[in-house]
Design an enzyme around this catalytic site. Sequence first.
Site, PDB file in Angstrom:
ATOM      1  N   ASP A 223       0.823  -1.213   0.000  1.00 22.31           N
ATOM      2  CA  ASP A 223       0.000   0.000   0.000  1.00 22.31           C
ATOM      3  C   ASP A 223       0.854   1.259   0.000  1.00 22.31           C
ATOM      4  O   ASP A 223       0.366   2.337  -0.280  1.00 22.31           O
ATOM      5  CB  ASP A 223      -0.961  -0.001   1.200  1.00 22.31           C
ATOM      6  CG  ASP A 223      -0.212  -0.118   2.515  1.00 22.31           C
ATOM      7  OD1 ASP A 223       0.681  -0.983   2.606  1.00 22.31           O
ATOM      8  OD2 ASP A 223      -0.506   0.658   3.440  1.00 22.31           O
TER       9      ASP A 223
ATOM     10  N   GLU B 109     -11.779 -58.164 -31.737  1.00 20.60           N
ATOM     11  CA  GLU B 109     -10.851 -59.294 -31.644  1.00 20.60           C
ATOM     12  C   GLU B 109      -9.762 -59.193 -32.698  1.00 20.60           C
ATOM     13  O   GLU B 109      -9.156 -60.186 -33.075  1.00 20.60           O
ATOM     14  CB  GLU B 109     -11.629 -60.616 -31.782  1.00 20.60           C
ATOM     15  CG  GLU B 109     -12.260 -60.864 -33.142  1.00 20.60           C
ATOM     16  CD  GLU B 109     -13.661 -60.284 -33.312  1.00 20.60           C
ATOM     17  OE1 GLU B 109     -13.975 -59.294 -32.615  1.00 20.60           O
ATOM     18  OE2 GLU B 109     -14.423 -60.818 -34.138  1.00 20.60           O
TER      19      GLU B 109
ATOM     20  N   ASP C 150       2.679  -7.627   0.741  1.00 17.24           N
ATOM     21  CA  ASP C 150       2.759  -6.938   2.031  1.00 17.24           C
ATOM     22  C   ASP C 150       1.622  -7.431   2.928  1.00 17.24           C
ATOM     23  O   ASP C 150       0.508  -7.662   2.470  1.00 17.24           O
ATOM     24  CB  ASP C 150       2.621  -5.423   1.772  1.00 17.24           C
ATOM     25  CG  ASP C 150       2.698  -4.628   3.064  1.00 17.24           C
ATOM     26  OD1 ASP C 150       3.422  -5.051   3.993  1.00 17.24           O
ATOM     27  OD2 ASP C 150       2.028  -3.574   3.143  1.00 17.24           O
TER      28      ASP C 150
HETATM   29 MG   LIG Z   1       1.722  -2.014   4.317  1.00 16.98          MG
END
Ligand SMILES: [Mg+2]
Length: 457
Positions: free
Chosen positions: A10, A373, A53
């Site tokens: 962030d 067969e 994170d």
């Molecule tokens: Mg962070």
Amino acid sequence: MTARILVVDDIPANVRLLEVRLLAEYFEVLTAGNGPDAIETCENGKVDVVLLDVMMPGIDGFEVCKRLKSDPATSHIPVVMITALDQVSDRVRGLEAGADDFLTKPVNDLQLMTRVKSLVRLKSLTDELRLRASTTRNIGIEELLSRNFATEDTKPKVLLVDERKSSIERIRKMLRGSAELDVATDPNAGFFQAAETAFECVLISTAFADFDALRLCSQLRSLDRTRFLPIMLLADEGEEGRIIRGLELGINDYLTRPIDQHELTARLRTQVRRKRYNDQLRASVTQTIEMAVTDGLTGLHNRRYLDSHLETLFDRAVARRRPLSVMITDLDRFKSINDAHGHDGGDDVLREFARRLRKNVRGIDLACRFGGEEFVVVMPDTDGPIAEKVAERIRAEIAQAPFAIGSAGKTIEVTVSVGVSSVLRGADTVAALMKRADLALYEAKSGGRNRVVAKAA
Ligand SMILES: [Mg+2]
């Protein structure tokens, strides 16, 4: 090694920091500033590793990881959680959320690169297996891929190769309860133990008095039986160069002394989880491929396999001016066998016929159940007269002893008719070759059965 790494944080400065370092190592870098963006990017595909994170507003890293790992479309993407220093509880939560690895802030360069490279390598192996699995279109595969690999119910069998008593005892104590540990104090003995026993991970100490641990790593990587065995190096501080060399040789992970118990068990669990996932994938792919080209009843190749290989064998024979023959065999009056003894009896006859057929052809011959067969044998490097002899041997082998059916000791007489044809000099085709064998078979049938007819042209 080019791979696409998604960096999720962030704080833009943190993103930038990791981005620069990854770009310097020629990775492709994607970025996301929050959880939902990260999930969307992963869903769109082409992400090889996620650096995630933990602390983010809204959906935090744990939740993002959990969602990625619970979606079959993204569950195979390795996730590295980036936690604050010394937050053991974060690491545990991350592992519970399914994280493959973790790094602590501030992120150390060597750790960043080695973890990422090792995960990229594992990811490419998994990708290859997934690709093969999906191209072979097995029904079981989807279920396998979507399964959440929480296969931590059985304790992994782990081998420790280390000669220092105190170190061995420490590791033994740390893994008590979470692994079944074997110890080799001699590296050569360790190598043989690893080759003979199905370990799920091997821990190799770098601290041998007069042995280079990397030699053992490279030996294990070059041996077929241990090629996929996860290797973790137990190194000392200051051994960065050695660790890098080890990663180039294909070790999967490393720990630096003093070893932290949480870290050891977490990393071990990650290696084992991945190995189990890939093992199952590999087994499933192999099984699928075998099933796709094998006749389930007789174990011979099926018609699909014949169709895809006859052309190749034919072209090769023509190009090298080598002979090639085929025979089509057909069990005589098979319908009446089925009528008299039921389909189980008929199946017994087909299986026994396949067994006798296999006994009389060479390894390079391609024996297939053509359908019902009818059986086809393709014989490379074999001219008409020899093929006719082989066919006659098979005919005699079938007729000389009755077939057992059922479990009550019942037996019946079985005979076969065989048509043989060989590749002609000049203009010949696979279709014409098969057509001639088919005509020869027809002649064998109409001529009274239990006989071989060869078509010269
Ligand atoms: Mg962070």
